[in-house]
Design an enzyme around this catalytic site. Structure first.
Site, PDB file in Angstrom:
ATOM      1  N   ARG A 115       0.856  -1.185   0.000  1.00 46.41           N
ATOM      2  CA  ARG A 115       0.000   0.000   0.000  1.00 46.41           C
ATOM      3  C   ARG A 115       0.896   1.239   0.000  1.00 46.41           C
ATOM      4  O   ARG A 115       2.123   1.106  -0.025  1.00 46.41           O
ATOM      5  CB  ARG A 115      -0.935  -0.023   1.206  1.00 46.41           C
ATOM      6  N   GLU A 154      -2.639   8.630   6.660  1.00 46.54           N
ATOM      7  CA  GLU A 154      -1.246   8.750   7.112  1.00 46.54           C
ATOM      8  C   GLU A 154      -0.278   9.076   5.965  1.00 46.54           C
ATOM      9  O   GLU A 154       0.619   8.287   5.663  1.00 46.54           O
ATOM     10  CB  GLU A 154      -0.805   7.460   7.813  1.00 46.54           C
ATOM     11  N   GLU A 307      -7.155   6.211  15.445  1.00 44.88           N
ATOM     12  CA  GLU A 307      -6.844   4.786  15.517  1.00 44.88           C
ATOM     13  C   GLU A 307      -6.027   4.503  16.762  1.00 44.88           C
ATOM     14  O   GLU A 307      -5.132   5.283  17.120  1.00 44.88           O
ATOM     15  CB  GLU A 307      -5.974   4.335  14.332  1.00 44.88           C
TER      16      GLU A 307
HETATM   17  C1  GAL Z   1      -2.110   2.437  10.980  1.00 41.25           C
HETATM   18  C2  GAL Z   1      -2.829   2.453   9.653  1.00 41.25           C
HETATM   19  C3  GAL Z   1      -3.877   1.360   9.583  1.00 41.25           C
HETATM   20  C4  GAL Z   1      -3.288   0.065  10.039  1.00 41.25           C
HETATM   21  C5  GAL Z   1      -2.714   0.213  11.400  1.00 41.25           C
HETATM   22  C6  GAL Z   1      -2.139  -1.074  11.913  1.00 41.25           C
HETATM   23  O1  GAL Z   1      -0.956   3.170  10.968  1.00 41.25           O
HETATM   24  O2  GAL Z   1      -3.467   3.683   9.431  1.00 41.25           O
HETATM   25  O3  GAL Z   1      -4.344   1.253   8.264  1.00 41.25           O
HETATM   26  O4  GAL Z   1      -2.286  -0.329   9.151  1.00 41.25           O
HETATM   27  O5  GAL Z   1      -1.696   1.178  11.370  1.00 41.25           O
HETATM   28  O6  GAL Z   1      -1.159  -0.852  12.870  1.00 41.25           O
END
Ligand code: GAL
Length: 661
Positions: A115, A154, A307
């Site tokens: 990605r 991000e 998140e």
């Molecule tokens: C974040 C990201 C998510 C997922 C997550 C897992 O940085 O935005 O898509 O990958 O980490 O740690």
């Protein structure tokens, strides 16, 4: 920053996570609906990585599946944070536009299969990103489920391709005006690097040895501006069709490529992701560091934790579980410091794909699991905190943060490989966290007069404007602690002449550093007050400052190591070595006392975190998080929002949110 808020629409704090229903089928969606109600989910992020489904071939959109999910979520009382999928272009895109794949400094062009594989400077990528953002906004801009727009994910990918080179040259012309000025700024008289046409100027690609520091720094600045421009393009495309707030999720502190102050100015609400790097108390301290930084980026306005993980923290090469109760403590730690809610990555743990083993709110084991039970309890707790939505956090202490200074410590050829940026910043924050005070992060050019104490670690680069601002802060009554290797270069990476740190800051500190004397790895240097330093030392002269501790051995014996200068109505402190953690903690505690900065709750023992949120009408809520393994009596019991009763003590690992009058 606009005043667009999401909590008004939600009627309380946000709770939920990334929701990827495209990984599942109908029976699971039905179960999701029921489980989201059970857990109190009211906001989910949808579509972050859905480009391949939304646009299966160039220019042909398929929204039917997303229509159905948004309707279902809305009917279930769950609002949507709708993402643009631009962090993960589909395979057809890279085959159609191979020039939009990113190139590493050594010339390797990356390919799809992971990605974040795109070049932000490639016109094909920018156009495709703008088109899909616009198509989504046109279709869903006033959808009743829509609470927030989530641009991209991000932003972080760097690129060194020809598109990046062309855009870099345009940016450099804007910054420097002429090739002569660029040559002067980058010091190209050295090593025969002089440029005679713009076409010769490149991104900092792989070189035989040290790269030019001015070039490296300018490329960072350029890439940050390019990223902000890419964000604004999508945001503006969305705003043409929608009045809902727009954001992109930051990722701290590993987010190395952006000037976050600049990006945050463009967001309607600042949002960020947090994944601590180590467990236990360190994770709690890291959550506080993260939260204080994000809040500060938004100028103190409420922000949103976009998140976090339910049961994993990454410790370099493995995922570690969170202990029972830790999900709640981390969640409250963020909310205490200004987040108007808490979201997770992700709702349901994937059964396939690259993040199969990353945690989720509903784990592989299903709802009959400790994790889902804890998630449900956290959802209940968050629901009880609705009354504090929109309230803010007051602080009287700041740690300085500047992207230029951070990038300056990333160039080649520095005097010591042990000079660090984030390590020093988080250590300063940690010392203040341990002392029980809440901290803002501030830019060295910000107005600082409302802070009683300002700590300046790691500002290897200090602009003239910053140096004058810090001088003015001390003159006006502030207490300033400046730490080693500060103010060594200006904003072109040119060394400061006549002694460090930069004038006129030196005037406020009453010292002049004549010589840097980096220490060897593991070497310790003794100070006359019984403390020790590592990494770095300096030969410095007092120009009015009093010596609080001197070096005791070698060439530096008896010369000042730690100084204090009364200047104007304030005081400028300077410490010229990296003190050991315990000595540094003691210094910081002493300065807090000098500056009159009180801990949030003086009656509590170490390991109990206390933070207060304030409403504009005078209401206050004090968050108390017991990170200790013993029960702690509360000096000032009050009504606890979490239990609905008056609490007198906190059990091991326990939390309370006390309504204060
Ligand atoms: C974040 C990201 C998510 C997922 C997550 C897992 O940085 O935005 O898509 O990958 O980490 O740690």
């Amino acid at each position: 920053m606009t005043t667009r808020t999401i909590t008004g629409r939600l009627g309380g704090l946000a709770f939920g996570g990334d929701y990827n229903p495209e990984q599942w089928d109908e029976p699971v969606w039905k179960e999701d609906d029921a489980l989201m109600r059970r857990a109190g989910v009211n906001l989910v992020t949808v579509g972050v990585f859905s480009w391949a489904l939304l646009e299966p071939e160039e220019g042909r959109y398929d929204f039917a599946w997303l229509d159905a999910h948004l309707e279902r979520l809305h009917a279930n009382g769950v609002a949507v944070d709708l993402a643009t999928p631009t962090a993960s272009p589909p395979p057809w895109f890279s085959l159609a536009h191979p020039d939009a794949l990113p190139v590493t400094p050594d010339g390797t062009r990356l390919t799809h299969g992971s990605r974040d594989t795109y070049c932000l400077a490639a016109p094909a990528y920018r156009n495709a990103a703008r088109r899909i953002a616009s198509a989504l906004a046109e279709r869903y801009g006033d959808h009743p489920a829509l609470a927030l727009w989530h641009v991209h994910n991000e932003y972080a990918t760097l690129c060194h391709c020809e598109h990046a080179a062309a855009a870099f040259r345009v940016w450099l012309r804007g910054r420097h005006g002429s090739l002569d000025a660029l040559n002067e700024a980058w010091g190209t008289s050295f090593w025969s690097q002089r440029y005679t046409t713009w076409e010769q100027v490149l991104p900092p690609r792989a070189t035989q040895w040290h790269k030019n520091p001015g070039q490296s720094l300018d490329f960072r600045r350029f890439w940050s501006d390019e990223t902000v421009a890419a964000y604004r393009e999508q945001r503006d495309a969305i705003r043409a069709h929608s009045d809902r707030p727009v954001t992109t999720n930051l990722m701290l502190p590993a987010y190395q490529n952006l000037d976050l102050w600049a990006l945050a100015r463009e967001l309607d609400v600042v949002t960020s992701d947090h994944y601590p790097g180590s467990p236990g108390l360190d994770a709690a301290a890291d959550a506080a560091f993260h939260a204080d930084r994000v809040r500060s980026l938004g100028g103190g306005s409420p922000w949103l934790l976009m998140e976090q993980g339910t049961n994993t923290v990454y410790d370099s090469d493995r995922v570690l579980g969170k202990e029972p109760g830790e999900i709640l403590r981390h969640t409250l730690g963020h909310i205490a410091r200004g987040s108007d809610g808490a979201l997770f990555f992700q709702w349901r743990q994937s059964r396939a794909g690259a993040e199969t083993w990353h945690s989720a709110m509903v784990p592989h084991a299903g709802p009959n699991s400790r994790i889902f039970r804890e998630v449900t309890q956290v959802g209940e707790a968050v629901a009880r905190l609705g009354e504090l939505a929109g309230s803010t956090v007051d602080t009287s202490v700041a740690v300085l943060h500047d992207a230029d200074a951070w990038w300056a410590l990333g160039v080649d050829g520095l005097p010591s490989a042990d000079l660090g940026y984030h390590g020093e910043l988080s250590r300063a924050h940690r010392a203040l966290w341990d002392a029980g005070v809440t901290v803002d992060l501030a830019h060295p050019e910000h107005e600082l007069s409302r802070y009683a104490l300002v700590v300046a670690p790691s500002l290897f680069l200090l602009s003239d404007a910053s140096a004058e601002n810090l001088r003015r802060y001390v003159a006006g009554g502030g207490t300033l602690l400046v730490q080693h290797a500060n103010g060594c270069v200006d904003d072109r990476m040119h060394a400061r002449l006549g002694g460090y740190p930069a004038e006129p800051l030196r005037e406020a500190l009453g010292i002049r550093v004549e010589e840097h004397r980096p220490l060897r790895t593991g070497e310790r240097i003794a100070l006359s007050d019984g403390s020790y330093g590592t990494v770095w030392s300096e030969s410095l002269r007092s120009e009015g400052a009093e010596t609080r501790a001197a070096y005791t051995h070698g060439m530096l014996a008896d010369s000042p190591a730690l100084t204090r200068h009364r200047y104007g109505t304030g005081q400028g402190w300077y410490v010229s070595t990296r003190l050991d953690d315990a000595d540094y903690g003691a210094l910081v505690r002493g300065l807090l006392q000098e500056a009159g900065a009180e801990p949030e709750s003086p009656g509590l023992p170490g390991g109990v975190e206390a933070v207060t949120r304030h409403a504009s009408d005078g209401r206050r809520w004090q968050f108390l998080l017991n990170h200790r393994a013993d029960t702690v009596p509360l000096p000032d019991p009050a009504h606890d929002l979490l239990t609905g009763a008056t609490v007198h003590e906190l059990p091991p690992g326990g939390c309370a949110v006390l309504r204060r009058t």
